[in-house]
Design an enzyme around this catalytic site. Structure first.
Site, PDB file in Angstrom:
ATOM      1  NE  ARG A 156      -0.816   0.199  11.157  1.00 54.98           N
ATOM      2  CZ  ARG A 156       0.170   0.729  10.460  1.00 54.98           C
ATOM      3  NH1 ARG A 156       0.007   1.823   9.803  1.00 54.98           N
ATOM      4  NH2 ARG A 156       1.332   0.144  10.455  1.00 54.98           N
ATOM      5  NE  ARG A 186       8.739  -3.484   4.541  1.00 59.42           N
ATOM      6  CZ  ARG A 186       7.480  -3.079   4.752  1.00 59.42           C
ATOM      7  NH1 ARG A 186       6.743  -2.637   3.741  1.00 59.42           N
ATOM      8  NH2 ARG A 186       6.945  -3.144   5.929  1.00 59.42           N
ATOM      9  NE  ARG A 191       5.115  -4.012  11.160  1.00 59.74           N
ATOM     10  CZ  ARG A 191       5.653  -3.889   9.950  1.00 59.74           C
ATOM     11  NH1 ARG A 191       6.667  -4.649   9.602  1.00 59.74           N
ATOM     12  NH2 ARG A 191       5.175  -3.020   9.106  1.00 59.74           N
ATOM     13  NE  ARG A 244       9.787  -0.779   8.190  1.00 58.87           N
ATOM     14  CZ  ARG A 244       8.509  -0.514   7.911  1.00 58.87           C
ATOM     15  NH1 ARG A 244       8.187  -0.023   6.733  1.00 58.87           N
ATOM     16  NH2 ARG A 244       7.572  -0.761   8.787  1.00 58.87           N
ATOM     17  CE  LYS A 277      -1.078  -0.164   4.871  1.00 63.20           C
ATOM     18  NZ  LYS A 277       0.013   0.678   5.366  1.00 63.20           N
TER      19      LYS A 277
HETATM   20  P1  AMP Z   1       3.994   1.434   8.755  1.00 60.58           P
HETATM   21  O1  AMP Z   1       5.165   2.049   8.077  1.00 60.58           O
HETATM   22  O2  AMP Z   1       2.672   2.037   8.327  1.00 60.58           O
HETATM   23  O3  AMP Z   1       3.985  -0.058   8.670  1.00 60.58           O
HETATM   24  O4  AMP Z   1       4.122   1.801  10.317  1.00 60.58           O
HETATM   25  C1  AMP Z   1       5.238   1.380  11.070  1.00 60.58           C
HETATM   26  C2  AMP Z   1       4.887   1.392  12.557  1.00 60.58           C
HETATM   27  O5  AMP Z   1       4.490   2.708  12.972  1.00 60.58           O
HETATM   28  C3  AMP Z   1       3.709   0.501  12.942  1.00 60.58           C
HETATM   29  O6  AMP Z   1       4.076  -0.840  13.142  1.00 60.58           O
HETATM   30  C4  AMP Z   1       3.250   1.169  14.234  1.00 60.58           C
HETATM   31  O7  AMP Z   1       4.101   0.865  15.307  1.00 60.58           O
HETATM   32  C5  AMP Z   1       3.433   2.650  13.917  1.00 60.58           C
HETATM   33  N1  AMP Z   1       2.214   3.249  13.310  1.00 60.58           N
HETATM   34  C6  AMP Z   1       2.075   3.757  12.049  1.00 60.58           C
HETATM   35  N2  AMP Z   1       0.837   4.225  11.857  1.00 60.58           N
HETATM   36  C7  AMP Z   1       0.160   4.015  13.013  1.00 60.58           C
HETATM   37  C8  AMP Z   1      -1.175   4.268  13.447  1.00 60.58           C
HETATM   38  N3  AMP Z   1      -2.082   4.824  12.623  1.00 60.58           N
HETATM   39  N4  AMP Z   1      -1.516   3.899  14.704  1.00 60.58           N
HETATM   40  C9  AMP Z   1      -0.617   3.331  15.542  1.00 60.58           C
HETATM   41  N5  AMP Z   1       0.640   3.060  15.196  1.00 60.58           N
HETATM   42  C10 AMP Z   1       1.042   3.401  13.947  1.00 60.58           C
END
Ligand code: AMP
Length: 186
Positions: free
Chosen positions: A88, A127, A144, A133, A13
């Site tokens: 989320r 990845r 996750r 990461r 996404k």
């Molecule tokens: P992402 O890059 O979107 O996978 O986000 C990486 C990490 O950031 C996630 O595993 C969460 O720990 C945190 N995170 C990102 N967006 C949110 C959100 N909307 N609510 C809570 N945690 C978030």
């Protein structure tokens, strides 16, 4: 046009949101990117968020909601946007609805990118090798995905009830997925 992108970690996404933003001129806002920048910059938010992110847990709703509220108030979403990684949780989706109602912003479409679990595991392992990461190792990835199923998947139904959910197939090459996305948002 105002869009929200939904999908499990590894659904592509983020990549697709960036491509669509480039093509359409919409602003791309990724809460994951904003949080990673806050962590690197050692801001107060970054320091609070870091532990949750490393463990593959969600950062508490109130921190994320406050971060989005600032963007809404600053008018960053006024010219059309793609929200990537937010909401989320159900409380985040409800908070967004209230914020938008007050600000006079309407969400046009929520796009769910569907990918099977096995494919997701394979992509996330890849990845981890490429990007390194810290939240892409096997155990954290599993966690996750669990967090996604338990806390994020329910918002699919939330938007379905609102009548603004569109699902697209996330398997195939990035170009194939992008073509589906462009058709769905045309
Ligand atoms: P992402 O890059 O979107 O996978 O986000 C990486 C990490 O950031 C996630 O595993 C969460 O720990 C945190 N995170 C990102 N967006 C949110 C959100 N909307 N609510 C809570 N945690 C978030």
């Amino acid at each position: 046009m105002n869009l929200v992108f939904l999908g499990p970690p590894g659904s592509g996404k983020g990549t697709q949101a960036i491509r669509l933003a480039e093509k359409s001129g919409l602003v791309h806002l990724s809460t994951g990117d904003m949080l990673r920048a806050a962590v690197s910059g050692k801001t107060e938010l970054g320091q609070k968020a870091e532990g949750y992110m490393t463990r593959g847990e969600l950062v508490p709703d109130e921190l994320i909601i406050a971060m989005i509220e600032e963007l809404v108030k600053a008018g960053r979403l006024d010219g059309g946007f793609i929200l990537d990684g937010f909401p989320r949780t159900i409380p985040q989706a409800e908070a967004l609805k209230d914020m938008f109602a007050k600000h006079g912003t309407r969400l046009d479409m929520t796009i769910l990118i569907q990918v099977a679990d096995e494919e997701i595991h394979a992509r996330l392992r890849k990845r981890a090798d490429i990007e390194g990461r810290s939240d892409d190792n096997d155990e954290v990835v599993r966690h996750r995905l669990e967090v996604y199923r338990e806390q994020t998947a329910p918002i699919v139904e939330f938007y379905e009830k609102e009548g603004i959910l569109t699902e697209i197939e996330g398997e195939g090459t990035p170009d194939e997925v992008f073509e589906r996305l462009v058709t769905a948002t045309a």
